[in-house]
Design an enzyme around this catalytic site. Structure first.
Site, short mmCIF file in Angstrom:
data_model
loop_
_atom_site.label_atom_id
_atom_site.label_comp_id
_atom_site.label_asym_id
_atom_site.label_seq_id
_atom_site.Cartn_x
_atom_site.Cartn_y
_atom_site.Cartn_z
N GLU A 1 -3.26 7.61 -4.28
CA GLU A 1 -3.23 6.37 -3.50
C GLU A 1 -3.09 5.18 -4.44
O GLU A 1 -3.75 5.12 -5.48
CB GLU A 1 -4.53 6.23 -2.69
N TYR B 1 0.85 -1.19 0.00
CA TYR B 1 0.00 0.00 0.00
C TYR B 1 0.88 1.24 0.00
O TYR B 1 1.90 1.30 0.70
CB TYR B 1 -0.89 0.03 1.25
#
Ligand code: GDP
Ligand code: MN
Length: 391
Positions: free
Chosen positions: A193, A102
């Site tokens: 993101e 992530y």
């Protein structure tokens, strides 16, 4: 404004952030089938909506064949993902995943700077990872010295090391983060993101998904972000689109009392007084400084074009804006709009307020009631809305 995945990947790609080879944007199962045939081999069929969790909702599927790609397309088109209906599908050459991480960079309002968040545990709910195993999530606020000349490669590498990425991924992940930060600045994004950021089986780090939020206040630097307008994406809201066109700040809400005010603070306060009076606002609308008949007409038309609106509260505090002109603007707008079937409660205060109220009194328009205070105006507007809703 938010981009959908394939747009975010385009934005990444042109800024040197590694992404899978460009796929195909499709609007019908036929197009998906053709795309899968052209790409060949294993493909991934991905719903394009501005909402995460598409995988869990059945909006992301691997297809081993052209037939399977078509089947997936048929099940994904029209799918409702948390209120977002799928009209567009992106078909991409499927990547071979060794590991999922992530990575994100965002404007941190509290820290008043950029914050990098990185974790070895990607592909799943980062909030959950953060809640259950916070030590697996690295949060690094970037110091001005670390971004003086773009993001420092050493800092990026240190972040990846602390996030415990394996040796095989660290260097490329650091390079990717440097490019990602560059993309954020160049494109005026407030959030980028990547979940998952993947290590491929052949040892490369690429962005398998994207979430990008662009700063609306910087739109003037990017031709109004028109390059990202795509037909069919998003519950395309006609009123919000019209507002954008007219340069009016408008956000749709859930209630039935239309709101029209000058200045964001006053409009927010209007929402509150309507709530206090037991009603619910249908929208946020800031007419800004201009209260002439044209702006007023465009604003009123916007508010009234929402069928759910049962009454309208016009709340203006005259500073530079003069209330007598606002009053004339309201009357002029009603004249321009013709048959208005809903009532307006107008509260004027500040510069030339008395003159404004006098103009409204004199006109005695059947659709317009004047109120002296904000609370009074809100009560009247809520009562009128309830009356029309009950009628
Ligand atoms: P999201 O659910 O909306 O976040 O959509 P993602 O693009 O993140 O996809 C969800 C999941 O599908 C990923 O975490 C992957 O596990 C899987 N996935 C997506 N694309 C591919 C691909 O190209 N190859 C493989 N093997 N899996 C993929
Ligand atoms: Mn994802």
């Amino acid at each position: 404004m938010d981009l959908v995945e394939y747009q975010g990947k385009q934005l990444f790609g042109r800024n040197g952030v590694p992404v899978p080879p460009p796929g195909v944007v499709c609007r019908t199962p036929d197009e998906v089938e053709a795309a899968a045939r052209e790409i060949g081999g294993l493909t991934v069929i991905k719903a394009q909506v501005k909402m995460g969790g598409r995988g869990k909702a059945g909006g992301v599927k691997l297809a081993k064949s052209v037939e399977e790609a078509r089947e997936h397309a048929e099940s994904i088109f029209g799918l409702d993902i948390k209120g977002h209906v799928v009209n567009v599908i992106y078909v991409e050459d499927a990547s071979d995943i060794a590991e999922e991480y992530y990575l994100s960079v965002l404007h941190d309002r509290v820290g008043k700077g950029y914050l990098v968040i990185a974790s070895r545990e990607g592909g799943m709910d980062i909030e959950k990872v953060n809640a259950e195993t916070p030590d697996k999530v690295v949060k690094h606020p970037l110091l001005p010295s670390e971004v003086a000349d773009g993001l420092s490669r050493d800092v990026a590498l240190d972040i990846m090391t602390r996030a415990d990425l394996p040796d095989a991924a660290r260097a490329e992940a650091a390079d990717l983060l440097v490019a990602l930060f560059g993309a954020m600045l160049a494109e005026d994004a407030t959030l980028v993101e990547i979940n998952p950021l993947i290590l491929t089986t052949d040892g490369h780090v690429i962005a398998l998904d994207s979430k990008v939020t662009l700063d609306d206040n910087a739109a003037f630097r990017h031709d109004g972000y028109t390059e990202w307008d795509v037909e069919g994406i998003e519950p395309f809201d006609e009123q919000e689109a019209a507002a954008k066109e007219a340069g009016i700040q408008y956000v749709k809400l859930d209630g039935d009392v239309g709101i029209l005010g000058n200045g964001a603070g006053l409009v927010m306060a209007s929402l509150d007084v309507v709530a206090q009076a037991g009603g619910e606002a249908a929208n946020f609308l800031d007419i800004g400084g201009g209260a002439d008949a044209d702006t007023m007409a465009a604003s009123l038309q916007l508010v009234l074009s929402d069928e759910r609106v049962n009454s309208v509260l016009v709340n203006v505090f005259g500073g530079i804006t003069q209330c007598d002109l606002v009053a004339k603007g309201v009357l002029g707008a009603l004249e321009q709009l013709g048959d208005v079937d809903r009532k307006l409660v107008v509260r004027l205060d500040g510069t030339n307020a008395e003159e404004g109220r006098r103009i409204l009194d004199e006109a005695a328009h059947p659709n317009v009631a004047a109120a002296a205070t904000m609370a009074e105006a809100a009560e009247q507007a809520v009562a009128l809305a309830a009356e029309r809703a009950g009628a």
